[in-house]
Design a protein around this motif. Structure first.
Motif, short mmCIF file in Angstrom:
data_model
loop_
_atom_site.label_atom_id
_atom_site.label_comp_id
_atom_site.label_asym_id
_atom_site.label_seq_id
_atom_site.Cartn_x
_atom_site.Cartn_y
_atom_site.Cartn_z
N THR A 175 0.88 -1.33 -0.17
CA THR A 175 0.05 0.15 -0.17
C THR A 175 0.79 1.24 0.14
O THR A 175 2.27 1.21 0.05
CB THR A 175 -0.85 0.07 1.17
OG1 THR A 175 -1.97 1.02 1.01
CG2 THR A 175 -0.33 0.38 2.48
N LYS A 220 -4.52 -15.13 5.39
CA LYS A 220 -5.68 -14.76 6.12
C LYS A 220 -4.97 -13.56 6.96
O LYS A 220 -5.63 -12.59 6.88
CB LYS A 220 -6.56 -15.68 6.54
CG LYS A 220 -7.79 -15.01 7.40
CD LYS A 220 -8.59 -15.97 7.95
CE LYS A 220 -10.07 -15.26 8.36
NZ LYS A 220 -9.68 -14.11 9.36
N LYS A 252 -3.58 -10.58 5.10
CA LYS A 252 -4.70 -9.67 4.32
C LYS A 252 -5.48 -9.02 5.63
O LYS A 252 -5.74 -7.80 5.12
CB LYS A 252 -5.71 -10.56 3.70
CG LYS A 252 -6.88 -9.93 2.86
CD LYS A 252 -7.55 -11.02 2.22
CE LYS A 252 -8.67 -10.10 1.23
NZ LYS A 252 -9.37 -11.38 0.39
N ASP A 253 -5.70 -9.57 6.60
CA ASP A 253 -6.53 -8.75 7.55
C ASP A 253 -5.53 -7.87 8.23
O ASP A 253 -6.24 -6.35 8.30
CB ASP A 253 -6.95 -9.80 8.84
CG ASP A 253 -8.05 -10.75 8.34
OD1 ASP A 253 -8.98 -10.62 7.32
OD2 ASP A 253 -8.36 -11.75 9.02
N LEU A 272 -3.58 -6.05 6.48
CA LEU A 272 -3.29 -4.93 5.67
C LEU A 272 -4.44 -4.12 5.74
O LEU A 272 -4.47 -2.90 5.61
CB LEU A 272 -3.02 -5.43 4.09
CG LEU A 272 -2.77 -4.16 3.07
CD1 LEU A 272 -1.50 -3.48 3.44
CD2 LEU A 272 -2.53 -4.86 1.80
N GLU A 273 -5.52 -4.70 5.69
CA GLU A 273 -6.81 -3.88 5.85
C GLU A 273 -6.95 -3.10 6.78
O GLU A 273 -7.42 -2.08 7.09
CB GLU A 273 -8.25 -5.01 5.97
CG GLU A 273 -8.31 -5.75 4.32
CD GLU A 273 -9.50 -6.94 4.51
OE1 GLU A 273 -9.87 -7.04 5.63
OE2 GLU A 273 -9.57 -7.31 3.48
N LYS A 274 -6.35 -3.43 8.19
CA LYS A 274 -6.48 -2.60 9.12
C LYS A 274 -5.50 -1.65 9.24
O LYS A 274 -5.73 -0.30 9.50
CB LYS A 274 -5.97 -3.64 10.50
CG LYS A 274 -7.01 -4.73 11.09
CD LYS A 274 -6.43 -5.33 12.11
CE LYS A 274 -7.59 -6.44 12.44
NZ LYS A 274 -7.10 -7.40 13.68
N GLU A 296 -4.58 0.17 6.30
CA GLU A 296 -5.20 0.97 5.32
C GLU A 296 -6.24 1.75 6.16
O GLU A 296 -6.40 3.11 5.81
CB GLU A 296 -5.66 0.08 4.12
CG GLU A 296 -4.40 -0.31 3.26
CD GLU A 296 -4.78 -0.76 1.86
OE1 GLU A 296 -4.10 -0.51 0.88
OE2 GLU A 296 -5.97 -1.13 1.48
N ALA A 297 -6.84 0.92 6.83
CA ALA A 297 -8.30 1.74 7.64
C ALA A 297 -7.50 2.91 8.45
O ALA A 297 -8.04 3.93 8.61
CB ALA A 297 -9.01 0.60 8.13
N LYS A 329 -1.04 1.20 -5.79
CA LYS A 329 -0.86 0.06 -5.32
C LYS A 329 0.56 -0.44 -6.44
O LYS A 329 0.38 -0.53 -7.56
CB LYS A 329 -1.49 -1.17 -5.15
CG LYS A 329 -2.90 -0.67 -4.34
CD LYS A 329 -2.62 -0.98 -2.84
CE LYS A 329 -3.94 -0.84 -2.19
NZ LYS A 329 -4.61 0.45 -2.11
N TRP A 335 -4.23 -11.19 -4.34
CA TRP A 335 -5.61 -11.08 -4.14
C TRP A 335 -5.91 -9.39 -4.45
O TRP A 335 -7.12 -8.91 -4.23
CB TRP A 335 -5.99 -11.47 -2.81
CG TRP A 335 -5.16 -11.22 -1.56
CD1 TRP A 335 -4.33 -11.98 -1.14
CD2 TRP A 335 -5.13 -9.97 -0.80
NE1 TRP A 335 -3.64 -11.19 -0.09
CE2 TRP A 335 -4.16 -10.09 0.20
CE3 TRP A 335 -6.01 -8.74 -0.92
CZ2 TRP A 335 -3.88 -9.15 1.03
CZ3 TRP A 335 -5.57 -7.65 0.06
CH2 TRP A 335 -4.56 -7.95 0.99
N GLN A 336 -4.76 -8.61 -4.41
CA GLN A 336 -4.78 -7.33 -4.60
C GLN A 336 -5.29 -6.78 -5.96
O GLN A 336 -5.35 -7.75 -6.68
CB GLN A 336 -3.94 -6.29 -4.01
CG GLN A 336 -3.60 -6.50 -2.67
CD GLN A 336 -2.41 -5.71 -1.94
OE1 GLN A 336 -1.06 -6.09 -2.24
NE2 GLN A 336 -2.62 -4.47 -1.54
#
Length: 479
Positions: free
Chosen positions: A330, A411, A414-415, A417-419, A421-422, A434, A442-443
């Motif tokens: 990211t 998993k 991925k979780d 990275l989502e956190k 970015e949030a 990106k 999956w990106q």
């Protein structure tokens, strides 16, 4: 026979039939499962996650061989194909493919100066950057290429390319003057005069528009410069982040290249920090790196004056080999607070998976390269945005030994990275870009290029690939 069974049988027939067809067109250059050449090829991928089982491997020795292979593939619209340059990506279905055709470009490895031009080098897409640096070192020159010697030229450049020289000279793809490209319609040159729309789209577009078989790249005078690595205990985290923030908040210095990594090393069962840093001039212990070199405590490092070739060999030696792996990426605008949040998320995620034997988990911050304003590439970044002054490209890379851990680790990653970015979005510090060479399977990095770029890329695709060979059959990130 049920319809689904019929489709499966048709696909299997296509895969079997294409062997014989390719063997007629390219005799001696097609390798099938269980042959020694096939097994050696599959085993040579850097990461286990890319060691797939294609129905056959094509090893072209001339550009015309690539064109011939693509022509055969158009006859088998259900057969997927992959393009391999160095085979360094950990992503499955990118430089390799199960049950399809993998075109291995590594025999297209010419490295030679352009006649009459001391500043231009012709490089085959299958060459490794170590060979490029070794060749140029004889002339006191270097190039904007990979920081690891075994990385292939083709995928690196078509994905953008982050180098030692990125802070000063930008992306590797912006240091190319011409590409020889095999499109679905034939062999063409792509540059700012010939097929300029294709030239722009490929720089950041990977193999969505054609197969690049040769690059003409700009070289520059370079003998030695200052650089190396220093490792520190995890207690220096705050000082490390502050040094990066200070660097990015001060006046931009194009000579300073920092690769700042926070690591968990499973074989040591410990966290630590590592800075690989370079000052792109022949100056020892420059002021530009002082904020990082002076952090204490530290372990003995490798800082010295040396060549591009040797720095690339040093980083290559540090890379985990022969493991399962995942990259993800990211882009953020750095501040101390967002750095602390991201590091905390990475550490918590790492602690969830450290029971995996010999696991290595790495969070790395890198400077965003400056862009050339009069020569836009295909990544859709506004060249007036000056992202290089405040933004960093993040890569989270994880390496492990046992396939049974694949699903769980992916998993958790991925979780995390989502956190991250949030958290960055909450501070208005998240940028959509990106970097495609670091993106996980999956990106969707093409979507980060923006709608205008996607529209332009689709027009390029229709023009040079009207029947959709690359859209339909080539694996990898799709536009």
């Amino acid at each position: 026979m049920a319809p689904s069974d019929q489709n499966t049988q048709i696909h299997a027939d296509d895969n079997n039939g294409i062997h014989a067809r390719l063997a007629v067109v390219l005799p001696g250059k097609i390798f099938l499962p269980d042959s020694s050449e096939y097994n050696s090829n599959v085993g040579s991928y850097f990461f286990r996650t890319a060691r797939q089982s294609p129905a056959c491997i094509v090893k072209p020795t001339f550009t015309q061989d690539v064109a011939a292979a693509l022509e055969v593939l158009t006859e088998y619209p259900d057969v997927k194909f992959a393009i391999r340059s160095g085979g360094h990506t950990p992503n499955p279905n990118h430089s390799n493919v199960d049950a399809g055709v993998t075109i291995d470009l590594r025999a297209l490895a010419v490295v030679k100066k352009v006649d009459g031009r001391n500043d231009l080098l012709q490089v085959g897409a299958g060459a490794e950057w170590g060979a490029v640096y070794e060749y140029l070192e004889k002339f006191g020159r270097s190039a904007v290429g990979s920081r690891e010697s075994s990385v292939g030229v083709g995928g690196f450049i078509t994905g953008g390319g982050l180098s030692f020289f990125a802070p000063e000279l930008g992306f590797a793809c912006d240091n190319v003057t011409n590409m020889e490209v095999v499109t679905a319609q034939g062999i063409v040159n792509a540059n700012n005069e010939e097929n300029p729309d294709l030239f722009r789209a490929i720089r950041g577009g990977h193999c969505n528009f054609g197969v690049v078989t040769r690059f003409d790249i700009i070289t520059h005078e370079r003998t030695t410069f200052w650089g190396g690595g220093i490792r520190y205990p995890e207690t220096t985290e705050d000082a490390q982040l502050q040094a990066m923030v200070d660097l990015k908040s001060g006046e931009y210095n194009p000579c300073v290249a920092i690769i700042q990594s926070f690591l968990y090393l499973g074989f040591q069962k410990s966290f630590c920090v590592s800075n690989n840093m370079y000052y792109l001039r022949q100056e020892e212990h420059p002021v530009g790196l002082k904020g990082f070199e002076d952090i204490q405590p530290q372990f003995p490092g490798t800082m010295r004056l040396d060549t591009t070739k040797n720095f690339a060999l040093e980083l290559q030696a540090k890379q985990p080999l022969d493991q399962f792996a995942i990259y993800m990426t990211t882009t953020i605008r750095i501040s101390f607070s967002i750095g602390k949040k991201i590091n905390s998320i990475w550490r918590a995620a790492t602690l969830e998976i450290i029971d995996s034997p010999n696991i290595t988990s790495v969070l790395t911050y890198q400077t965003f390269p400056p862009l050339k304003r009069n020569d836009p590439n295909g990544m859709g970044i506004d060249s007036n945005s000056e992202l290089h002054k405040e933004h960093l490209i993040l890569i989270i890379s994880i390496y492990w030994l046992e396939s049974k851990d694949n699903e769980r680790i992916i998993k958790v990653a991925k979780d995390a990275l989502e956190k991250m970015e949030a958290a960055a979005a909450e501070e208005n510090a998240l940028h959509p870009y990106k970097y495609i060479n670091y993106a996980s399977f999956w990106q969707d990095p093409p979507s980060s290029y923006g709608q205008a770029t996607l529209d332009a890329s689709n027009e390029v695709s229709k023009k040079y690939d009207p029947d959709g060979l690359f859209r339909r059959q080539a694996v990898g990130f799709k536009f």
